[in-house]
Motif scaffolding. Structure first.
Motif, PDB file in Angstrom:
ATOM      1  N   GLY A  13      68.485 -25.561  78.623  1.00  0.00           N
ATOM      2  CA  GLY A  13      68.521 -24.119  78.858  1.00  0.00           C
ATOM      3  C   GLY A  13      68.513 -23.281  77.601  1.00  0.00           C
ATOM      4  N   ARG A  14      69.526 -22.389  77.520  1.00  0.00           N
ATOM      5  CA  ARG A  14      69.466 -21.346  76.476  1.00  0.00           C
ATOM      6  C   ARG A  14      69.649 -21.888  75.068  1.00  0.00           C
ATOM      7  NH1 ARG A  14      75.388 -19.033  78.104  1.00  0.00           N
ATOM      8  NH2 ARG A  14      76.154 -21.139  77.877  1.00  0.00           N
ATOM      9  N   GLY A  15      70.336 -23.014  74.905  1.00  0.00           N
ATOM     10  CA  GLY A  15      70.405 -23.656  73.592  1.00  0.00           C
ATOM     11  C   GLY A  15      71.312 -22.975  72.586  1.00  0.00           C
ATOM     12  N   SER A  16      72.380 -22.336  73.059  1.00  0.00           N
ATOM     13  CA  SER A  16      73.244 -21.652  72.091  1.00  0.00           C
ATOM     14  C   SER A  16      74.030 -22.643  71.227  1.00  0.00           C
ATOM     15  CB  SER A  16      74.179 -20.660  72.791  1.00  0.00           C
ATOM     16  OG  SER A  16      75.155 -21.320  73.540  1.00  0.00           O
ATOM     17  N   ASN A  17      74.376 -23.798  71.772  1.00  0.00           N
ATOM     18  CA  ASN A  17      75.059 -24.800  70.940  1.00  0.00           C
ATOM     19  C   ASN A  17      74.107 -25.396  69.905  1.00  0.00           C
ATOM     20  OD1 ASN A  17      77.994 -25.407  71.640  1.00  0.00           O
ATOM     21  ND2 ASN A  17      77.050 -25.184  73.661  1.00  0.00           N
ATOM     22  N   MET A  18      72.875 -25.653  70.331  1.00  0.00           N
ATOM     23  CA  MET A  18      71.850 -26.106  69.385  1.00  0.00           C
ATOM     24  C   MET A  18      71.706 -25.095  68.259  1.00  0.00           C
ATOM     25  SD  MET A  18      67.779 -25.943  70.009  1.00  0.00           S
ATOM     26  CE  MET A  18      67.924 -24.178  69.780  1.00  0.00           C
ATOM     27  N   ALA A  90      73.150 -30.920  74.177  1.00  0.00           N
ATOM     28  CA  ALA A  90      73.665 -29.557  74.065  1.00  0.00           C
ATOM     29  C   ALA A  90      73.198 -28.775  75.289  1.00  0.00           C
ATOM     30  CB  ALA A  90      73.177 -28.913  72.766  1.00  0.00           C
ATOM     31  N   GLY A  91      73.970 -28.904  76.364  1.00  0.00           N
ATOM     32  CA  GLY A  91      73.574 -28.264  77.613  1.00  0.00           C
ATOM     33  C   GLY A  91      72.425 -29.004  78.269  1.00  0.00           C
ATOM     34  N   TYR A  92      72.390 -30.318  78.102  1.00  0.00           N
ATOM     35  CA  TYR A  92      71.382 -31.129  78.804  1.00  0.00           C
ATOM     36  C   TYR A  92      71.955 -31.410  80.191  1.00  0.00           C
ATOM     37  CZ  TYR A  92      67.908 -34.611  79.956  1.00  0.00           C
ATOM     38  OH  TYR A  92      66.890 -35.287  80.572  1.00  0.00           O
ATOM     39  N   ASN A 110      78.034 -35.537  73.297  1.00  0.00           N
ATOM     40  CA  ASN A 110      77.901 -34.419  74.244  1.00  0.00           C
ATOM     41  C   ASN A 110      79.036 -33.432  74.009  1.00  0.00           C
ATOM     42  OD1 ASN A 110      77.009 -33.014  76.642  1.00  0.00           O
ATOM     43  ND2 ASN A 110      78.737 -33.927  77.745  1.00  0.00           N
ATOM     44  N   ILE A 111      78.787 -32.170  74.371  1.00  0.00           N
ATOM     45  CA  ILE A 111      79.893 -31.209  74.421  1.00  0.00           C
ATOM     46  C   ILE A 111      80.126 -30.835  75.875  1.00  0.00           C
ATOM     47  CG2 ILE A 111      78.459 -29.131  74.015  1.00  0.00           C
ATOM     48  CD1 ILE A 111      81.034 -28.236  72.254  1.00  0.00           C
ATOM     49  N   HIS A 112      81.401 -30.854  76.253  1.00  0.00           N
ATOM     50  CA  HIS A 112      81.766 -30.556  77.641  1.00  0.00           C
ATOM     51  C   HIS A 112      82.745 -29.386  77.646  1.00  0.00           C
ATOM     52  CE1 HIS A 112      82.455 -31.270  81.868  1.00  0.00           C
ATOM     53  NE2 HIS A 112      83.752 -31.175  81.628  1.00  0.00           N
ATOM     54  N   PRO A 113      82.536 -28.419  78.558  1.00  0.00           N
ATOM     55  CA  PRO A 113      83.378 -27.224  78.523  1.00  0.00           C
ATOM     56  C   PRO A 113      84.727 -27.386  79.240  1.00  0.00           C
ATOM     57  CG  PRO A 113      81.641 -26.937  80.130  1.00  0.00           C
ATOM     58  CD  PRO A 113      81.425 -28.291  79.521  1.00  0.00           C
ATOM     59  N   SER A 114      85.506 -28.354  78.801  1.00  0.00           N
ATOM     60  CA  SER A 114      86.906 -28.475  79.245  1.00  0.00           C
ATOM     61  C   SER A 114      87.621 -29.364  78.239  1.00  0.00           C
ATOM     62  CB  SER A 114      87.019 -29.108  80.639  1.00  0.00           C
ATOM     63  OG  SER A 114      86.859 -30.511  80.559  1.00  0.00           O
ATOM     64  N   VAL A 173      85.406 -19.917  75.950  1.00  0.00           N
ATOM     65  CA  VAL A 173      85.199 -21.352  75.664  1.00  0.00           C
ATOM     66  C   VAL A 173      83.888 -21.548  74.898  1.00  0.00           C
ATOM     67  CG1 VAL A 173      84.795 -23.633  76.682  1.00  0.00           C
ATOM     68  CG2 VAL A 173      86.597 -22.164  77.608  1.00  0.00           C
ATOM     69  N   LEU A 174      82.848 -20.797  75.276  1.00  0.00           N
ATOM     70  CA  LEU A 174      81.555 -20.969  74.603  1.00  0.00           C
ATOM     71  C   LEU A 174      81.676 -20.648  73.112  1.00  0.00           C
ATOM     72  CD1 LEU A 174      78.589 -21.753  75.195  1.00  0.00           C
ATOM     73  CD2 LEU A 174      78.089 -19.313  75.401  1.00  0.00           C
ATOM     74  N   LYS A 175      82.464 -19.624  72.801  1.00  0.00           N
ATOM     75  CA  LYS A 175      82.699 -19.273  71.397  1.00  0.00           C
ATOM     76  C   LYS A 175      83.363 -20.458  70.676  1.00  0.00           C
ATOM     77  CE  LYS A 175      84.294 -15.137  69.109  1.00  0.00           C
ATOM     78  NZ  LYS A 175      85.242 -14.046  69.157  1.00  0.00           N
ATOM     79  N   ALA A 176      84.295 -21.083  71.361  1.00  0.00           N
ATOM     80  CA  ALA A 176      84.962 -22.258  70.787  1.00  0.00           C
ATOM     81  C   ALA A 176      83.968 -23.411  70.620  1.00  0.00           C
ATOM     82  CB  ALA A 176      86.137 -22.676  71.670  1.00  0.00           C
ATOM     83  N   GLU A 177      83.041 -23.557  71.573  1.00  0.00           N
ATOM     84  CA  GLU A 177      82.021 -24.614  71.473  1.00  0.00           C
ATOM     85  C   GLU A 177      81.177 -24.426  70.213  1.00  0.00           C
ATOM     86  OE1 GLU A 177      79.665 -25.413  75.011  1.00  0.00           O
ATOM     87  OE2 GLU A 177      81.237 -24.598  76.269  1.00  0.00           O
ATOM     88  N   HIS A 178      80.808 -23.168  69.974  1.00  0.00           N
ATOM     89  CA  HIS A 178      79.949 -22.882  68.809  1.00  0.00           C
ATOM     90  C   HIS A 178      80.680 -23.157  67.492  1.00  0.00           C
ATOM     91  CE1 HIS A 178      77.543 -19.971  71.578  1.00  0.00           C
ATOM     92  NE2 HIS A 178      77.327 -21.256  71.846  1.00  0.00           N
TER      93      HIS A 178
END
Ligand code: GRF
Length: 219
Positions: A13-18, A90-92, A110-114, A173-178
């Motif tokens: 998808g949007r690829g913000s972590n990438m 990254a959001g695969y 992988n990154i997981h949002p929890s 959480v997304l901010k923390a992922e980045h």
């Protein structure tokens, strides 16, 4: 001469972590570089971001394959040509078969949002709110055949606030992922963490600053 570890990124998808990893890798001292991005969705916004940054991309549309194994074999072929040191999910958003996971075992993260092992699977923010947890966050882990179950490499925590909705919590959480994902990739690329017998083995020059991990994503 500095030799950078080679990263292949898989997105849907949007690829913000990438993008966060790509931004971090602009620093000459960052120990890894993205050499290619693979998406199972041809219209993934992340592909465009990668292309604009001069990174090779490949869309391998899962809808054009009858079998999951055939689709994954096509991805493996592309990855083998890239010969990455690390394959970064990254959001695969497709479940990976044990054949694929075993082929890339130890190189696949992988990154997981929890905060694993809580809330494996989908809708993690909704489920965190329903459970009433007061701390939530994200985890980077090695991928094993069990969903969201591999050895944990790094985690970042965020508070759950009284008026949070799934959307506000997701954004925090997304901010923390980045913040977390580029750090976790750097830890692997620099040899501070490695995979052995399905464990994450740490060899840190300095202990992880947990306080910074907890606070920095909130800045
Ligand atoms: C992230 O929340 C990640 O944790 C999850 O999927 C989302 C992907 O977002 N696996 P992006 O494509 O990196 O923006």
């Amino acid at each position: 001469m500095v030799t950078y570890k080679k990263i292949a990124v898989m997105i849907s998808g949007r690829g913000s972590n990438m993008n966060a990893i790509m931004a971090a890798s602009m620093d000459p001292d960052y120990p890894a570089r993205i050499i290619g991005v693979v998406s199972n969705r041809p219209n993934a916004a992340g592909l465009e971001i990668a292309e604009k940054n001069g990174i090779a991309t490949k869309a391998i549309d899962h809808k054009t394959y009858d079998l999951r194994e055939e689709h994954e074999a096509a991805i493996t072929k592309v990855l083998e040509e890239m010969a990455p040191d690390l394959v970064v999910l990254a959001g695969y958003m497709r479940i990976l078969s044990s054949t694929f996971v075993n082929r890339w075992r130890g190189k696949l993260i992988n990154i997981h949002p929890s905060l694993l092992p809580s809330f494996r699977g989908l809708d993690t923010h909704e489920r965190a709110l329903i459970a009433g947890v007061k701390v939530h966050g994200c985890s980077v882990h090695y991928v094993t055949a069990e969903l969201d179950d591999g050895p944990i490499i790094a985690q970042a925590a965020v508070p759950v606030l009284p008026d949070d909705t799934a959307d506000t919590l997701q954004a925090r959480v997304l901010k923390a992922e980045h913040f977390l994902y580029p750090k976790a990739v750097a830890m692997i690329a620099s040899g501070e963490v490695r995979h052995s017998a399905d464990n994450a083995i740490f060899n840190l020059a300095e202990p992880i600053d947990n306080e910074a991990m907890l606070l920095s994503p909130m800045k």
